[in-house]
Scaffold this motif. Sequence first.
Motif, PDB file in Angstrom:
ATOM      1  N   ILE A 117       0.837  -1.205   0.000  1.00  0.00           N
ATOM      2  CA  ILE A 117       0.000   0.000   0.000  1.00  0.00           C
ATOM      3  C   ILE A 117       0.868   1.250   0.000  1.00  0.00           C
ATOM      4  N   ALA A 118       1.854   1.282   0.891  1.00  0.00           N
ATOM      5  CA  ALA A 118       2.721   2.458   0.989  1.00  0.00           C
ATOM      6  C   ALA A 118       3.520   2.667  -0.288  1.00  0.00           C
ATOM      7  N   VAL A 119       4.087   1.589  -0.806  1.00  0.00           N
ATOM      8  CA  VAL A 119       4.878   1.700  -2.038  1.00  0.00           C
ATOM      9  C   VAL A 119       3.993   2.161  -3.189  1.00  0.00           C
ATOM     10  N   TYR A 120       2.778   1.647  -3.241  1.00  0.00           N
ATOM     11  CA  TYR A 120       1.822   2.018  -4.291  1.00  0.00           C
ATOM     12  C   TYR A 120       1.528   3.522  -4.241  1.00  0.00           C
ATOM     13  N   TYR A 132       3.291   5.978  -2.662  1.00  0.00           N
ATOM     14  CA  TYR A 132       4.494   6.784  -2.891  1.00  0.00           C
ATOM     15  C   TYR A 132       4.895   6.802  -4.370  1.00  0.00           C
ATOM     16  N   SER A 133       4.868   5.637  -5.017  1.00  0.00           N
ATOM     17  CA  SER A 133       5.339   5.559  -6.398  1.00  0.00           C
ATOM     18  C   SER A 133       4.444   6.335  -7.351  1.00  0.00           C
ATOM     19  N   GLY A 134       3.211   6.607  -6.949  1.00  0.00           N
ATOM     20  CA  GLY A 134       2.329   7.424  -7.764  1.00  0.00           C
ATOM     21  C   GLY A 134       2.618   8.910  -7.649  1.00  0.00           C
ATOM     22  N   ARG A 135       3.467   9.281  -6.684  1.00  0.00           N
ATOM     23  CA  ARG A 135       3.758  10.688  -6.438  1.00  0.00           C
ATOM     24  C   ARG A 135       5.227  11.053  -6.563  1.00  0.00           C
ATOM     25  N   ILE A 136       6.101  10.065  -6.431  1.00  0.00           N
ATOM     26  CA  ILE A 136       7.543  10.334  -6.485  1.00  0.00           C
ATOM     27  C   ILE A 136       8.184   9.392  -7.500  1.00  0.00           C
ATOM     28  N   SER A 137       8.795   9.950  -8.512  1.00  0.00           N
ATOM     29  CA  SER A 137       9.449   9.155  -9.563  1.00  0.00           C
ATOM     30  C   SER A 137      10.925   9.493  -9.563  1.00  0.00           C
ATOM     31  N   ASN A 138      11.717   8.630  -8.953  1.00  0.00           N
ATOM     32  CA  ASN A 138      13.129   8.926  -8.768  1.00  0.00           C
ATOM     33  C   ASN A 138      13.934   7.636  -8.714  1.00  0.00           C
ATOM     34  N   ALA A 139      15.165   7.680  -9.225  1.00  0.00           N
ATOM     35  CA  ALA A 139      16.033   6.506  -9.208  1.00  0.00           C
ATOM     36  C   ALA A 139      16.425   6.098  -7.798  1.00  0.00           C
ATOM     37  N   GLY A 140      16.209   6.989  -6.823  1.00  0.00           N
ATOM     38  CA  GLY A 140      16.497   6.652  -5.430  1.00  0.00           C
ATOM     39  C   GLY A 140      15.456   5.736  -4.813  1.00  0.00           C
ATOM     40  N   GLY A 141      14.300   5.616  -5.464  1.00  0.00           N
ATOM     41  CA  GLY A 141      13.291   4.664  -5.016  1.00  0.00           C
ATOM     42  C   GLY A 141      12.881   4.833  -3.573  1.00  0.00           C
ATOM     43  N   TYR A 142      13.055   3.790  -2.780  1.00  0.00           N
ATOM     44  CA  TYR A 142      12.557   3.747  -1.412  1.00  0.00           C
ATOM     45  C   TYR A 142      13.087   4.886  -0.547  1.00  0.00           C
ATOM     46  N   LYS A 173       1.009   0.186 -11.014  1.00  0.00           N
ATOM     47  CA  LYS A 173       0.199  -0.852 -11.646  1.00  0.00           C
ATOM     48  C   LYS A 173       1.039  -2.096 -11.946  1.00  0.00           C
ATOM     49  N   ALA A 174       2.287  -1.900 -12.332  1.00  0.00           N
ATOM     50  CA  ALA A 174       3.169  -3.034 -12.610  1.00  0.00           C
ATOM     51  C   ALA A 174       3.484  -3.813 -11.340  1.00  0.00           C
ATOM     52  N   ILE A 175       3.605  -3.120 -10.213  1.00  0.00           N
ATOM     53  CA  ILE A 175       3.855  -3.789  -8.929  1.00  0.00           C
ATOM     54  C   ILE A 175       2.707  -4.737  -8.592  1.00  0.00           C
ATOM     55  N   ILE A 176       1.480  -4.237  -8.673  1.00  0.00           N
ATOM     56  CA  ILE A 176       0.308  -5.062  -8.355  1.00  0.00           C
ATOM     57  C   ILE A 176       0.183  -6.229  -9.333  1.00  0.00           C
ATOM     58  N   THR A 177       0.369  -5.953 -10.607  1.00  0.00           N
ATOM     59  CA  THR A 177       0.231  -6.997 -11.628  1.00  0.00           C
ATOM     60  C   THR A 177       1.251  -8.109 -11.431  1.00  0.00           C
ATOM     61  N   SER A 178       2.508  -7.749 -11.211  1.00  0.00           N
ATOM     62  CA  SER A 178       3.552  -8.762 -11.042  1.00  0.00           C
ATOM     63  C   SER A 178       3.334  -9.575  -9.772  1.00  0.00           C
ATOM     64  N   LEU A 179       2.862  -8.937  -8.699  1.00  0.00           N
ATOM     65  CA  LEU A 179       2.613  -9.668  -7.456  1.00  0.00           C
ATOM     66  C   LEU A 179       1.469 -10.662  -7.605  1.00  0.00           C
ATOM     67  N   ILE A 180       0.385 -10.244  -8.232  1.00  0.00           N
ATOM     68  CA  ILE A 180      -0.746 -11.152  -8.436  1.00  0.00           C
ATOM     69  C   ILE A 180      -0.312 -12.377  -9.231  1.00  0.00           C
ATOM     70  N   SER A 194       6.010   5.543   7.660  1.00  0.00           N
ATOM     71  CA  SER A 194       6.196   6.930   7.235  1.00  0.00           C
ATOM     72  C   SER A 194       5.009   7.433   6.416  1.00  0.00           C
ATOM     73  N   LEU A 195       4.248   6.493   5.836  1.00  0.00           N
ATOM     74  CA  LEU A 195       3.149   6.884   4.947  1.00  0.00           C
ATOM     75  C   LEU A 195       2.117   7.802   5.618  1.00  0.00           C
ATOM     76  N   PRO A 196       1.651   7.503   6.847  1.00  0.00           N
ATOM     77  CA  PRO A 196       0.656   8.412   7.453  1.00  0.00           C
ATOM     78  C   PRO A 196       1.150   9.848   7.569  1.00  0.00           C
ATOM     79  N   PHE A 197       2.427  10.028   7.899  1.00  0.00           N
ATOM     80  CA  PHE A 197       2.985  11.370   8.028  1.00  0.00           C
ATOM     81  C   PHE A 197       3.033  12.072   6.667  1.00  0.00           C
ATOM     82  N   PHE A 198       3.376  11.305   5.640  1.00  0.00           N
ATOM     83  CA  PHE A 198       3.434  11.850   4.284  1.00  0.00           C
ATOM     84  C   PHE A 198       2.053  12.297   3.824  1.00  0.00           C
TER      85      PHE A 198
END
Length: 474
Positions: A65-68, A70-80, A239-246, A396-400
Amino acid sequence: MEFLTVAGTLKKDVITFWGLVFYAIMVISPAGPFAFTGASAMDYAGKTAPLTFLIGGLTLFLAVIAVYVYSGRISNAGGYYKFVEATFNNRYFSKSVGFYYLFVVLSSIIGSSILLGWFTWIGLETMIGYSLPFVYVIAISFVTPIIYLIVGYLSLNYSQKIAVTVGLIDLAFYLALSIAIILKSPYNGLQYFNIMNSNDGLHGFFLGMIVGGFVAFSGYGSIVVLAEEAKMPATSIKKAIITSLIIMISYDTFVIYANVAGAGPRLPAALKYFAPGLFVTKSYYGMDVTLAAFFVFLVSALISTVIFGNSAARDLFSLARDGILPPVFARVHDKYGSPYMAVITVFVIAIIGIGFGLIPLVHYYGENYGMYYLLVINAIVGSTFTLVYHIIINESLPFFMYRLRQLKPLVHIAGPTIASGIIGIAMYYSLTGLSYPLSLVYAIIPILVILSLFIIYIMRNRSIRMDTFTSVKQ
């Protein structure tokens, strides 16, 4: 002394949605449950290995959930670590997550490279009784980093094409083989999904989940660091994260079930060969099919590690671009758009890690168990850091979201926190009571944490142009 980091720019719009999906699938590794991640789960959880993959995978849906978000709002090679940085502007806290991710990928590369040589050796012994000279086993272990160096140096588009092609072949082959095994097995049933049937109780079950399912499925996050090179990253990454996990949770659970149900009461015998998938295939379908499965595994294991190495290079590149590592690591190739100096560095670390890991363990425990223990140690270290940074991201997600005034308690607090709790329980059971040499992780993990903090401290005076590379979408 303060100075700016000089860095190149990664190429935009290189990797597509399905390229991201199969990149993640290949890092998770379709051949994994047939061999190492499957064998590790079976070794500790016994016949309940399929359940470890199922529960581990479902737990990750809460963690994702958190990664989903964050990744919709931050696009960076630093990732996590850029996710954490967007929430807490604390250098030590956020950049440590960047190092934790680097440790995860490097431990995977080292472990998987050794796996290629070890599994070649074990497979030949299991199938045809041929004992490959150990010097060749070592040589094969160094093949993966060399091929990674070549592929990683080139454009990411080459990795994308390789991932899609090999991924489709792997999924089709092992699904067909698993169905064939189930149809022949007289041992099918629901007993493999009863947690009470686990070896060594909850300790064995959760340790099997850590070195099995969590090790495998953590590969979904490998695409987060590709955001700067992805087409429409704000939507395609999540979307790719959810698809690959399923796809992979369903697939891995099914393949593990096929191997366990195929072995039935012969599971202890299958595990003695460290390759239960080969043992079961040979039992039902003979040598020709087993050799085919063996060859597909070797190719898949090789490509999985080669692909994952790209993620380490992007994370290292971003840390250098932010001034936490020397600026030379942030150089980008003019023609290929790859962070080639970071790629070379990952290659060198992998070579050193393989050599210095094998020498003492093989010396004290012999060729077979020495290599196996090194694989498990790398798996535990990598999984622990994976779980740690997932907990950090979750909490960290709730604070964000509060800062964005978009906080939804049920989604942004309850779900991720439940995932963190399950992860914490799994970590507790998997890290307690380890005997030597697996107990070496008690020293390795703190040393790596201290090392990351030390590097951040000595590089603290660099001027970091974070706003140039990171943006947060409201």
